[in-house]
Motif scaffolding. Sequence first.
Motif, PDB file in Angstrom:
ATOM      1  N   VAL A 335      39.433  44.761  34.810  1.00 16.34           N
ATOM      2  CA  VAL A 335      39.722  45.679  35.419  1.00 16.34           C
ATOM      3  C   VAL A 335      40.237  44.810  37.119  1.00 16.34           C
ATOM      4  N   ASN A 336      39.679  43.398  37.314  1.00 11.28           N
ATOM      5  CA  ASN A 336      39.233  42.827  39.117  1.00 11.28           C
ATOM      6  C   ASN A 336      40.616  41.842  38.514  1.00 11.28           C
ATOM      7  N   ALA A 337      40.797  41.162  37.108  1.00 12.55           N
ATOM      8  CA  ALA A 337      42.522  40.507  37.536  1.00 12.55           C
ATOM      9  C   ALA A 337      42.709  41.335  37.003  1.00 12.55           C
ATOM     10  N   ALA A 340      44.210  46.760  39.987  1.00 11.19           N
ATOM     11  CA  ALA A 340      45.263  48.105  39.578  1.00 11.19           C
ATOM     12  C   ALA A 340      45.109  48.260  41.032  1.00 11.19           C
ATOM     13  N   GLU A 341      46.530  49.382  40.804  1.00 11.02           N
ATOM     14  CA  GLU A 341      47.061  50.306  42.439  1.00 11.02           C
ATOM     15  C   GLU A 341      45.326  51.232  42.242  1.00 11.02           C
ATOM     16  N   HIS A 342      44.783  52.519  41.618  1.00  9.15           N
ATOM     17  CA  HIS A 342      43.931  52.797  41.302  1.00  9.15           C
ATOM     18  C   HIS A 342      43.051  52.586  40.489  1.00  9.15           C
ATOM     19  N   LEU A 343      41.357  52.418  40.594  1.00 10.65           N
ATOM     20  CA  LEU A 343      41.097  52.277  39.528  1.00 10.65           C
ATOM     21  C   LEU A 343      39.544  52.699  39.403  1.00 10.65           C
ATOM     22  N   GLU A 344      39.739  53.721  38.537  1.00 11.18           N
ATOM     23  CA  GLU A 344      38.294  54.448  37.854  1.00 11.18           C
ATOM     24  C   GLU A 344      37.622  53.701  36.937  1.00 11.18           C
ATOM     25  N   ILE A 345      36.416  53.966  37.878  1.00  9.92           N
ATOM     26  CA  ILE A 345      35.021  53.282  37.301  1.00  9.92           C
ATOM     27  C   ILE A 345      34.450  54.837  36.381  1.00  9.92           C
ATOM     28  N   GLN A 346      34.075  55.263  35.379  1.00 14.00           N
ATOM     29  CA  GLN A 346      33.557  55.870  34.510  1.00 14.00           C
ATOM     30  C   GLN A 346      32.575  55.314  33.351  1.00 14.00           C
ATOM     31  N   VAL A 357      33.487  45.126  42.460  1.00  8.46           N
ATOM     32  CA  VAL A 357      35.263  44.955  42.255  1.00  8.46           C
ATOM     33  C   VAL A 357      35.747  44.593  43.619  1.00  8.46           C
ATOM     34  N   ARG A 358      36.690  43.541  43.271  1.00  6.50           N
ATOM     35  CA  ARG A 358      36.818  42.349  43.987  1.00  6.50           C
ATOM     36  C   ARG A 358      38.763  43.460  44.369  1.00  6.50           C
ATOM     37  N   ASN A 359      39.130  43.741  43.407  1.00  9.50           N
ATOM     38  CA  ASN A 359      40.705  43.796  43.356  1.00  9.50           C
ATOM     39  C   ASN A 359      40.984  45.077  42.550  1.00  9.50           C
ATOM     40  N   ALA A 360      41.667  45.843  43.903  1.00  5.34           N
ATOM     41  CA  ALA A 360      42.222  47.380  43.661  1.00  5.34           C
ATOM     42  C   ALA A 360      42.759  48.099  45.132  1.00  5.34           C
ATOM     43  N   GLY A 361      43.471  48.879  44.693  1.00  7.42           N
ATOM     44  CA  GLY A 361      44.496  49.270  46.532  1.00  7.42           C
ATOM     45  C   GLY A 361      43.034  50.393  46.488  1.00  7.42           C
ATOM     46  N   CYS A 391      45.192  42.293  44.506  1.00  9.01           N
ATOM     47  CA  CYS A 391      44.548  40.708  45.519  1.00  9.01           C
ATOM     48  C   CYS A 391      43.877  40.401  46.141  1.00  9.01           C
ATOM     49  N   HIS A 392      45.418  40.473  47.243  1.00 10.06           N
ATOM     50  CA  HIS A 392      45.440  39.299  48.520  1.00 10.06           C
ATOM     51  C   HIS A 392      45.943  41.067  49.791  1.00 10.06           C
TER      52      HIS A 392
END
Length: 444
Positions: A335-337, A340-346, A357-361, A391-392
């Motif tokens: 998921v870091n690679a 995503a615009e939206h990232l859920e962690i369940q 998490v480094r990369n997510a909107g 990521c940026h």
Amino acid sequence: MIRRIDLRGTAADSAVPVDYRAAVPRAEFDVEAAIHVVRPICDAVRDRGVEAITEFAARFDGVTQEGPDGIVVPPAALERALELLDPGVRAGLEESIRRLRVTCAAELEGDVVTDLGPGARVTHRMVPVGRVGLYVPGGLAPLVSSVLMNVVPAQVAGVESIALTSSPRKEPFETFGSGLPHPTIMAACALLGVEEVYAVGGAQAIAMFAYGAGPCRRVDLVTGPGNIYTVTAKRILKGIVGIDSEAGPTEIAILADDTAVASHVAADLISQAEHDPLAASVLVTPSESLAAEVEAELDKQVSATRHVERIRTSLGGRQSAIVMVDDVEQGLDVVNAYAAEHLEIQTEGAAELAARVRNAGAVFVGGYTPVSLGDYCAGSNHVLPTAGCACHSSGLSVRSFLKAMHVVDYTRDALAEVADHVVTLAEAEDLPGHGAAVRVRFED
């Protein structure tokens, strides 16, 4: 309905490491291919203004807008839309506005003053953008929530001039006829006190903001999501006008383990799929049982939705998948690679995992924080980077409507302290005039 991608055995320390970003493909969204269509639209608006805009409204939206003021939404229409707004919808909008104002105010940055010595001061000053143009989509779905997400941070930032536009609708509204944006969008504008509203959509709307047309003066910055034509217009006009981002189709990634509830996961995947046939819904999991249960839930839930064909197209596209991984740690790498615009962690220990998490909107933590909450009433902003740009890049916020400016204030003695350094460095760059501009101040 939804395919599987098996990444088990491909972790970074394995014999056959995989580029995870490439392994989870996205929808085809070729902005370059649309340039030949969009550039003539932008050029026509630049050259012919409202005349061109109304021609495009007739061609693309099927509405007739008469004269230079035909693109203007009358204040009476805004107020009437608010009067007719369903009380429940109004209450929801008011609570969303309240929460978003709180988070925006907390993010507002003040000036930072640095004293570098006696008489040597640099102030990092935050200045609001002077005039902004806010774009609100009105195509497949009238995104009234995007009115809030654009307007509130601009207002909190202190932007003095705000213009908003949304596509004109062919269907008539009350006694005002056709050619107006969706009534709920107009009502939200009235609720927020936005008085300058236009019934213009698509690439021509972005060009109107960039060049100015008729009653609409040019703006300094354009924000807001849109389809491929509005995104392409942003790319073409970037530099003539500031833009927030080139946002593509919406996307959700869910990192889940055996603790997740399959019906919840499936519902969340569907919630983004209903936006657009190109929307991406991705589940990353080490659990075979959860994957199978989610597949079964998707079969059951999709058939009961309103936008069945749109959702099936999205879930069946190359951009959507259930991604199998060895464990949650590998899932986090995936998921870091993907960014995503939206990232859920369940997962078990979701908060701890979310902190890595480094990369997510935007990140949504735990089983009771669905993306839908962020779309409307979490207090966060839903205008977020897509297509891996997380990521940026960051999502829309109060900072998007502010510019940083350094204010430098030195006395004669403070300048004298560094004068030799300035002259030496100027000579090193073969720019003697720079050094002379310092020396001349001490020749007396």
